[in-house]
Design an enzyme around this catalytic site. Structure first.
Site, PDB file in Angstrom:
ATOM      1  N   HIS A  85      -0.051   2.087  40.762  1.00 54.37           N
ATOM      2  CA  HIS A  85       0.923   2.136  39.655  1.00 54.37           C
ATOM      3  C   HIS A  85       1.122   0.824  38.891  1.00 54.37           C
ATOM      4  O   HIS A  85       1.919   0.791  37.963  1.00 54.37           O
ATOM      5  CB  HIS A  85       2.272   2.679  40.171  1.00 54.37           C
ATOM      6  CG  HIS A  85       2.936   1.825  41.210  1.00 54.37           C
ATOM      7  ND1 HIS A  85       4.264   1.984  41.556  1.00 54.37           N
ATOM      8  CD2 HIS A  85       2.469   0.809  41.978  1.00 54.37           C
ATOM      9  CE1 HIS A  85       4.571   1.107  42.490  1.00 54.37           C
ATOM     10  NE2 HIS A  85       3.499   0.401  42.765  1.00 54.37           N
ATOM     11  N   HIS A  86       0.409  -0.236  39.280  1.00 51.18           N
ATOM     12  CA  HIS A  86       0.531  -1.482  38.502  1.00 51.18           C
ATOM     13  C   HIS A  86      -0.578  -1.626  37.458  1.00 51.18           C
ATOM     14  O   HIS A  86      -0.584  -2.589  36.700  1.00 51.18           O
ATOM     15  CB  HIS A  86       0.485  -2.702  39.432  1.00 51.18           C
ATOM     16  CG  HIS A  86       1.612  -2.733  40.421  1.00 51.18           C
ATOM     17  ND1 HIS A  86       2.931  -2.652  40.044  1.00 51.18           N
ATOM     18  CD2 HIS A  86       1.615  -2.823  41.778  1.00 51.18           C
ATOM     19  CE1 HIS A  86       3.706  -2.687  41.124  1.00 51.18           C
ATOM     20  NE2 HIS A  86       2.930  -2.776  42.184  1.00 51.18           N
ATOM     21  N   CYS A  87      -1.530  -0.712  37.471  1.00 52.42           N
ATOM     22  CA  CYS A  87      -2.660  -0.830  36.538  1.00 52.42           C
ATOM     23  C   CYS A  87      -2.389   0.006  35.292  1.00 52.42           C
ATOM     24  O   CYS A  87      -1.968   1.161  35.390  1.00 52.42           O
ATOM     25  CB  CYS A  87      -3.932  -0.346  37.235  1.00 52.42           C
ATOM     26  SG  CYS A  87      -5.400  -0.612  36.230  1.00 52.42           S
TER      27      CYS A  87
END
Ligand SMILES: [Zn+2]
Length: 328
Positions: free
Chosen positions: A141-143
């Site tokens: 979920h950080h990309c």
């Protein structure tokens, strides 16, 4: 556009659980120089096998994601940037990778992530057919489209949503993301900033990475928690948040990023939940989705300690034991 037909390979006698041996990272033991547990997915599956007597042939195995699918979200420049070992090293926070030829980095580090990304897409398709599905990996979920970070190389959640909108336009018009990993999911938040058909609920420690205040503006239901929150404070806030979200928005599918870095002792998440709170958390989210007949897709997200592995497997086994999710 012609509606995509479900592949015939989605057999009904299997659990809609997606996993591949190729999810795991192994290369000359170098992965041990990192606090990222490179075999957590294998360990999760092994524990699950013990708990619910399930075999590989009773689950679904993905192939690596195709470049065409990656390009639904990622820019050409971003995909090109993964051909530089130092850039991958930066995203994975593993400096030793900078010194390896990119062909090695691609084979041993990017490839497992490509399998996991396809796993998320496959789980979404399965959930539409079966009502629920679990990818024993994914949740990167950080990309976002043009930037990786926090161990996340591919934006599997954004890619899966774009895939659903493109391939099942009559079935999936609205998507809800419920992200309970300890970190804010800034990647898909940037990708779907202001998108009217993607509703975002995020429960996260507001004081830790990524501290992306711009991306926070994309969250519809924000549940910000403080360091070392305990079960009795956390669970009511989660329940209230999900009830509000489902009152405000009726999705055609719910993507649930069930990170276990919320556990006491996780030095990245810095929260203080017990393993039984994780079980109750997942039980609540699944019950709500089932009650409202919303297909739900669980991803395993962050959490790399032994406790995390056990908590994920125990929680899935609990859902099956209680009959909240069933094989057919
Ligand atoms: Zn996390």
């Amino acid at each position: 556009m012609v509606e995509k037909k479900f592949p015939k390979t989605l057999e009904n006698n299997k659990y809609p659980i997606v996993y591949s041996e190729f999810y795991n990272i192994r290369f000359l033991g170098l992965e041990k120089f990192h606090n990222f547990n490179a075999k957590k997915w294998k360990k999760t599956f092994e524990r699950l096998k013990e708990l619910i007597s399930i075999d590989e042939d009773e689950t679904f195995e993905p192939n690596p994601v195709h470049k065409q699918e990656l390009s639904l979200v990622h820019t050409k420049d971003y995909l090109k940037s993964l051909k530089r070992s130092w850039n991958v090293a930066k995203i994975l926070e593993a400096p030793f990778l900078s010194f390896l030829p990119n062909i090695i980095v691609r084979r041993y580090y990017l490839r497992p992530m490509r399998y996991q990304t396809q796993g998320t897409i496959m789980a979404c398709e399965l959930a539409l057919k079966r009502g629920w599905a679990i990818n024993l990996g994914g949740g990167f979920h950080h990309c976002s489209a043009n930037q990786g970070g926090g161990f996340c190389l591919y934006a599997d959640i954004s890619i899966a949503i774009r895939h659903l909108f493109n391939s099942f336009p009559q079935v999936v018009k609205k998507v809800m993301i419920v992200d309970v990993d300890a970190h804010q999911g800034n990647g898909y938040q940037l990708d779907f900033f202001g998108h009217p058909c993607v509703y975002i609920m995020d429960v996260y420690n507001q004081h830790i990475y990524p501290l992306d205040f711009n991306a926070r503006k994309a969250i519809h239901c924000k549940v910000e928690v403080n360091f070392f929150i305990k079960d009795q404070d956390y669970l009511p806030r989660l329940r209230k948040g999900l009830e509000t979200s489902l009152r405000e928005f009726q999705p055609d599918i719910l993507i649930y990023n069930a990170g276990t870095d919320v556990l006491e002792g996780d030095c990245l998440g810095m929260l203080y939940l017990s393993p039984s709170a994780v079980v109750l958390r997942d039980e609540f989210v699944f019950r709500k989705a089932m009650e409202k007949h919303i297909p739900i897709v669980m991803l395993t997200g962050g959490g790399y300690t032994k406790n995390s592995v056990n908590a994920t497997a125990d929680s899935i086994a609990n859902l099956i034991r209680l009959g909240i999710i069933e094989r057919t």
